[in-house]
Design an enzyme around this catalytic site. Structure first.
Site, PDB file in Angstrom:
ATOM      1  N   ARG A  93      -0.017   8.689   1.692  1.00  0.00           N
ATOM      2  CA  ARG A  93      -1.730   9.287   2.077  1.00  0.00           C
ATOM      3  C   ARG A  93      -2.040  10.249   1.851  1.00  0.00           C
ATOM      4  O   ARG A  93      -2.542  11.189   0.661  1.00  0.00           O
ATOM      5  CB  ARG A  93      -2.220   8.427   3.088  1.00  0.00           C
ATOM      6  CG  ARG A  93      -3.515   7.973   2.550  1.00  0.00           C
ATOM      7  CD  ARG A  93      -4.245   6.750   3.979  1.00  0.00           C
ATOM      8  NE  ARG A  93      -3.975   5.609   3.226  1.00  0.00           N
ATOM      9  CZ  ARG A  93      -4.774   4.950   4.151  1.00  0.00           C
ATOM     10  NH1 ARG A  93      -5.059   5.137   5.471  1.00  0.00           N
ATOM     11  NH2 ARG A  93      -4.547   3.307   3.788  1.00  0.00           N
ATOM     12  N   HIS A 127     -11.251   9.534   6.890  1.00  0.00           N
ATOM     13  CA  HIS A 127     -10.567   7.731   7.274  1.00  0.00           C
ATOM     14  C   HIS A 127     -10.296   8.208   9.222  1.00  0.00           C
ATOM     15  O   HIS A 127     -10.530   6.821   9.427  1.00  0.00           O
ATOM     16  CB  HIS A 127      -9.547   7.834   6.181  1.00  0.00           C
ATOM     17  CG  HIS A 127      -9.382   6.163   6.353  1.00  0.00           C
ATOM     18  ND1 HIS A 127     -10.443   5.496   6.254  1.00  0.00           N
ATOM     19  CD2 HIS A 127      -8.425   5.593   6.286  1.00  0.00           C
ATOM     20  CE1 HIS A 127     -10.506   4.296   5.844  1.00  0.00           C
ATOM     21  NE2 HIS A 127      -9.014   3.989   6.266  1.00  0.00           N
ATOM     22  N   GLU A 179       1.112  -1.490  -0.105  1.00  0.00           N
ATOM     23  CA  GLU A 179      -0.450   0.009  -0.158  1.00  0.00           C
ATOM     24  C   GLU A 179       1.081   1.280   0.266  1.00  0.00           C
ATOM     25  O   GLU A 179       2.336   1.978   0.081  1.00  0.00           O
ATOM     26  CB  GLU A 179      -0.757  -0.416   1.398  1.00  0.00           C
ATOM     27  CG  GLU A 179      -2.117  -1.342   0.592  1.00  0.00           C
ATOM     28  CD  GLU A 179      -2.746  -0.796   2.381  1.00  0.00           C
ATOM     29  OE1 GLU A 179      -3.416  -0.465   3.343  1.00  0.00           O
ATOM     30  OE2 GLU A 179      -3.238  -2.003   2.125  1.00  0.00           O
ATOM     31  N   HIS A 186      -8.734   9.536   3.551  1.00  0.00           N
ATOM     32  CA  HIS A 186      -8.705   8.552   2.447  1.00  0.00           C
ATOM     33  C   HIS A 186      -8.182   8.753   0.839  1.00  0.00           C
ATOM     34  O   HIS A 186      -9.521   9.321   0.536  1.00  0.00           O
ATOM     35  CB  HIS A 186      -9.314   7.274   2.639  1.00  0.00           C
ATOM     36  CG  HIS A 186      -8.534   5.799   2.461  1.00  0.00           C
ATOM     37  ND1 HIS A 186      -8.556   5.986   0.543  1.00  0.00           N
ATOM     38  CD2 HIS A 186      -8.081   4.844   2.314  1.00  0.00           C
ATOM     39  CE1 HIS A 186      -7.681   4.815   0.428  1.00  0.00           C
ATOM     40  NE2 HIS A 186      -7.280   4.293   1.629  1.00  0.00           N
ATOM     41  N   ARG A 212      -0.267   9.217   9.280  1.00  0.00           N
ATOM     42  CA  ARG A 212      -0.230   6.771   9.527  1.00  0.00           C
ATOM     43  C   ARG A 212      -0.170   6.310   8.172  1.00  0.00           C
ATOM     44  O   ARG A 212      -0.811   6.555   7.071  1.00  0.00           O
ATOM     45  CB  ARG A 212      -1.951   6.664  10.075  1.00  0.00           C
ATOM     46  CG  ARG A 212      -1.516   4.947  10.627  1.00  0.00           C
ATOM     47  CD  ARG A 212      -3.083   4.956  10.752  1.00  0.00           C
ATOM     48  NE  ARG A 212      -4.129   5.155   9.522  1.00  0.00           N
ATOM     49  CZ  ARG A 212      -5.004   4.313   8.713  1.00  0.00           C
ATOM     50  NH1 ARG A 212      -4.371   2.672   9.065  1.00  0.00           N
ATOM     51  NH2 ARG A 212      -5.468   4.593   8.574  1.00  0.00           N
TER      52      ARG A 212
HETATM   53  P1  FAD Z   1     -13.783   0.364  16.362  1.00  0.00           P
HETATM   54  O1  FAD Z   1     -13.110  -0.861  15.756  1.00  0.00           O
HETATM   55  O2  FAD Z   1     -14.439   1.357  15.529  1.00  0.00           O
HETATM   56  O3  FAD Z   1     -14.419   0.485  17.607  1.00  0.00           O
HETATM   57  C1  FAD Z   1     -15.201   1.544  18.670  1.00  0.00           C
HETATM   58  C2  FAD Z   1     -16.064   0.167  19.188  1.00  0.00           C
HETATM   59  O4  FAD Z   1     -16.097   1.107  20.611  1.00  0.00           O
HETATM   60  C3  FAD Z   1     -17.359   0.234  18.990  1.00  0.00           C
HETATM   61  O5  FAD Z   1     -17.716  -0.830  19.293  1.00  0.00           O
HETATM   62  C4  FAD Z   1     -18.345   1.360  19.320  1.00  0.00           C
HETATM   63  O6  FAD Z   1     -19.700   0.647  19.434  1.00  0.00           O
HETATM   64  C5  FAD Z   1     -17.456   1.331  20.872  1.00  0.00           C
HETATM   65  N1  FAD Z   1     -17.882   2.854  21.246  1.00  0.00           N
HETATM   66  C6  FAD Z   1     -17.756   3.811  20.911  1.00  0.00           C
HETATM   67  N2  FAD Z   1     -18.536   5.503  21.398  1.00  0.00           N
HETATM   68  C7  FAD Z   1     -19.026   4.246  22.435  1.00  0.00           C
HETATM   69  C8  FAD Z   1     -19.619   5.284  23.531  1.00  0.00           C
HETATM   70  N3  FAD Z   1     -19.942   6.062  23.274  1.00  0.00           N
HETATM   71  N4  FAD Z   1     -19.756   3.936  24.222  1.00  0.00           N
HETATM   72  C9  FAD Z   1     -19.878   2.742  24.084  1.00  0.00           C
HETATM   73  N5  FAD Z   1     -18.805   1.862  23.797  1.00  0.00           N
HETATM   74  C10 FAD Z   1     -18.737   2.986  22.236  1.00  0.00           C
HETATM   75  N6  FAD Z   1      -6.559   0.206   9.554  1.00  0.00           N
HETATM   76  C11 FAD Z   1      -5.777  -0.519   8.718  1.00  0.00           C
HETATM   77  O7  FAD Z   1      -4.593  -1.349   9.557  1.00  0.00           O
HETATM   78  N7  FAD Z   1      -5.384  -1.001   8.224  1.00  0.00           N
HETATM   79  C12 FAD Z   1      -6.959  -1.547   7.349  1.00  0.00           C
HETATM   80  O8  FAD Z   1      -6.988  -1.711   5.815  1.00  0.00           O
HETATM   81  C13 FAD Z   1      -7.708  -0.510   7.168  1.00  0.00           C
HETATM   82  N8  FAD Z   1      -9.133   0.010   6.455  1.00  0.00           N
HETATM   83  C14 FAD Z   1     -10.046   0.572   7.120  1.00  0.00           C
HETATM   84  C15 FAD Z   1     -11.321   0.563   6.137  1.00  0.00           C
HETATM   85  C16 FAD Z   1     -12.422   1.999   6.441  1.00  0.00           C
HETATM   86  C17 FAD Z   1     -12.670   1.976   6.041  1.00  0.00           C
HETATM   87  C18 FAD Z   1     -12.152   2.408   7.860  1.00  0.00           C
HETATM   88  C19 FAD Z   1     -13.750   2.946   8.167  1.00  0.00           C
HETATM   89  C20 FAD Z   1     -10.926   2.092   8.620  1.00  0.00           C
HETATM   90  C21 FAD Z   1      -9.749   1.636   8.449  1.00  0.00           C
HETATM   91  N9  FAD Z   1      -9.063   1.236   8.687  1.00  0.00           N
HETATM   92  C22 FAD Z   1      -7.576   0.331   8.648  1.00  0.00           C
HETATM   93  C23 FAD Z   1      -8.786   2.256  10.086  1.00  0.00           C
HETATM   94  C24 FAD Z   1      -9.147   0.919  11.234  1.00  0.00           C
HETATM   95  O9  FAD Z   1     -10.339  -0.223  10.968  1.00  0.00           O
HETATM   96  C25 FAD Z   1      -9.585   1.173  12.548  1.00  0.00           C
HETATM   97  O10 FAD Z   1      -8.793   2.195  13.056  1.00  0.00           O
HETATM   98  C26 FAD Z   1      -9.645   0.345  13.810  1.00  0.00           C
HETATM   99  O11 FAD Z   1     -10.361  -1.015  13.122  1.00  0.00           O
HETATM  100  C27 FAD Z   1     -10.274   0.975  14.633  1.00  0.00           C
HETATM  101  O12 FAD Z   1     -10.491  -0.038  15.780  1.00  0.00           O
HETATM  102  P2  FAD Z   1     -10.959   0.101  17.194  1.00  0.00           P
HETATM  103  O13 FAD Z   1     -11.409  -0.373  17.812  1.00  0.00           O
HETATM  104  O14 FAD Z   1     -10.219   1.801  18.020  1.00  0.00           O
HETATM  105  O15 FAD Z   1     -11.969   1.220  17.020  1.00  0.00           O
HETATM  106  C1  SIN Z   2      -7.039   0.600   2.658  1.00  0.00           C
HETATM  107  O1  SIN Z   2      -7.351  -0.419   2.456  1.00  0.00           O
HETATM  108  O2  SIN Z   2      -6.545   1.251   2.046  1.00  0.00           O
HETATM  109  C2  SIN Z   2      -7.405   1.398   4.165  1.00  0.00           C
HETATM  110  C3  SIN Z   2      -6.481   0.949   4.354  1.00  0.00           C
HETATM  111  C4  SIN Z   2      -5.905   1.753   5.950  1.00  0.00           C
HETATM  112  O3  SIN Z   2      -6.600   2.414   6.062  1.00  0.00           O
HETATM  113  O4  SIN Z   2      -4.941   1.299   6.581  1.00  0.00           O
END
Ligand code: FAD
Ligand code: SIN
Length: 518
Positions: free
Chosen positions: A288, A349, A113, A241, A384
């Protein structure tokens, strides 16, 4: 009556679940999700998770790519430890049931990537996050020490403030005792007390009009921690993104993974001309921040609403094997990516900043941890590197769990916490005030605090936001608490912090680009 537990986890994405699974071997765990267990940004992750697996890749190359992408604002020690622990965390994810794609040889298939000098992104087709969330959720649901509470919205962290102490006077000795939580099924605010609290509440993309983030990403974790007086930092670095599908009205915006560019897809103007060579030697695979800014610039020059991603260099077999979700999604709206160009636009993003943590995910408040997108560990610097965020969540949730396990038994649960006081509040009949303010906020952030900023735009954003802030605080003080008003308040808090930090940074660096400091 308050609910008591050893470990309270706010968030059921990758960061929350990994921490929960680890600490659950030692004590009782409650996981809160504001909607369902699986409605997380984690579930939407496409490209994959970066890790050093085989030569010619090396830790030093991944470290160097991470720091280059982050424009040197990274904490080098944190970068080093994250990357040197990457293979161990991947091994654990696999042991816990995650499937990553393999080559015929049996080796893991690695993608490339933007900003990566080697192929190092482990993936499961183009729905890696969904696969990780599936494996972790299944394991958490079966664990006898884990209780997952869905539709529980955490409102505020509990500290000495709720014992009537002045937080400014206890500064430096702040402690977290748990959280006040809105049980959305019963419409009741409940008190959760814990020895250790983990904030893993994800990002805040919904403060912008166009975002790849799911609806849950409203900055609740950052806002809660900020109100509790935890240190927060680097919020000016909001990552856009470069390639979300241009499909007006769709929320969240559907992502077209960067791995497609890694597999050979190139960016073109609406006229069909390549343009990335004008901006960076890595062309469509530049970091990015550079690609998003280049697209923004090309759209401004041409007046077009999108640019194209041309996937014609990717074979049909590779598209079907590696990108089946994107193929199916595009086909639904009449675009056959084995033949057609894909219209794309940048979308908010990822939040590189957040709640400041140390190498064990500890925040500035005792017994409060943060991990995942909500945290600022120092890994990402000013921008990032793709696929480093799932890795960060795995590494720091593991480290936070180790730390929490080491001393939680010495911590007694605070029993003097009063219940939430709703006296003097009434049902808010004026939902339009909340929905309209939310839209205004998104418009302010998108127009003035987006990919390209300036001092005057930031000032305008600040002044406009001040009005919405005042109106919302007045409404909050007299309304019976609802998720909508809490989310709006959190989004305003986070937007305010982004503007404040952007204003303080008198340079263009990484994701913070200002025409006043070109
Ligand atoms: P999340 O997975 O967002 O979980 C957040 C949790 O907090 C949820 O359960 C929600 O309900 C809870 N929550 C929030 N507020 C409250 C509240 N007030 N009370 C109770 N619960 C709450 N990163 C990569 O490294 N590789 C990738 O390929 C990639 N692709 C991506 C594609 C997309 C479309 C997106 C949006 C992001 C992508 N990212 C990627 C980024 C990555 O997915 C996220 O940064 C990561 O998954 C965040 O994980 P997390 O556990 O911190 O939060
Ligand atoms: C993507 O698949 O392009 C997202 C990867 C990322 O946000 O790290």
């Amino acid at each position: 009556m308050a609910t008591q537990t050893d470990f309270l986890v706010i968030g059921s994405g990758m960061a929350g679940l990994i921490y929960a699974l680890k600490v659950a071997e030692h004590g009782k765990v409650i996981i809160l999700s504001k909607t369902s267990l699986v409605e997380t940004a984690t579930s939407y992750a496409q490209g994959g998770i970066a890790a050093v697996m085989y030569s010619p890749d090396s830790y030093e190359k991944h470290i160097s790519d991470t720091i280059k992408a982050g424009a040197g604002l990274n904490d080098e020690e944190i970068v080093r430890l994250t990357i040197t622990e990457s293979a161990e965390r991947i091994k654990e994810l696999i042991e816990w049931g995650t499937n990553f794609d393999k080559e015929k040889s049996g080796k893991y298939s690695l993608a490339k990537e933007g900003g990566h000098s080697e192929f190092r992104v482990l993936h499961h087709k183009d729905n890696t996050g969904f696969e990780i969330q599936r494996a972790l959720s299944e394991k958490a649901k079966k664990h006898p020490n884990i209780n997952v509470l869905e539709n529980y919205f955490s409102i505020d962290l509990i500290t000495q403030h709720h014992l009537g102490e002045d937080l400014n006077r206890v500064n430096g000795k702040l402690e977290c005792y748990g959280a006040y939580v809105l049980n959305n099924k019963k419409n009741k605010i409940e008190t959760f007390l814990a020895r250790k609290t983990m904030v893993a509440a994800g990002g805040m993309g919904n403060i912008y009009q166009t975002t790849t983030n799911p609806i849950i990403a409203t900055g609740d974790g950052i806002a809660m921690a900020y109100r509790a007086k935890a240190d927060v930092e680097k919020l000016e670095f909001v990552q856009f993104h470069p390639t979300s599908l241009y499909n007006p009205g769709e929320k969240p915006s559907f992502l077209i993974t960067e791995a497609m560019r890694g597999a050979g897809a190139v960016l073109k103007t609406k006229k069909g001309e390549e343009f990335m060579h004008k901006y960076h030697k890595l062309k469509s695979l530049a970091p990015r921040d550079i690609v998003a800014r280049a697209i923004d610039n090309e759209m401004k020059i041409s007046g077009d609403e999108f640019v194209y991603l041309d996937p014609s260099a990717i074979s049909e077999t590779e598209i079907m094997n590696h990108f089946p979700t994107i193929y199916a999604k595009c086909l639904k709206i009449g675009i056959d990516i084995t033949k057609d160009l894909i219209p794309v636009v940048p979308a908010a993003h990822y939040s590189c900043g957040g709640i400041k943590t140390d190498e064990y995910g500890r925040t500035s408040i005792k017994n409060l941890y943060a991990s995942g997108e909500v945290a600022s560990t120092g890994l990402h610097g000013a921008n990032r590197l793709a696929s480093n965020s799932l890795l960060e969540a795995a590494v720091f949730s593991n480290r936070a769990a180790e730390d929490a396990i080491s001393d939680f038994k010495n911590i007694s649960i605070e029993n003097e916490i009063p219940n939430w006081d709703s006296e003097g509040t009434v049902h808010n009949e004026e939902m339009i005030l909340i929905t309209q303010s939310r839209k205004e906020l998104q418009s302010i952030m998108s127009n003035y605090v987006g990919i390209v900023r300036s001092n005057i735009r930031l000032k305008r954003a600040h002044d406009r936001l001040a009005i919405i802030y005042k109106e919302t605080e007045e409404l909050y003080d007299k309304s019976i608490i609802s998720e909508e008003i809490c989310e709006l308040r959190n989004m305003i808090n986070v937007a305010y912090l982004i503007i404040k930090m952007a204003n303080k940074r008198k340079e263009s660096i990484g994701l913070h680009y200002s025409i006043d400091y070109e």
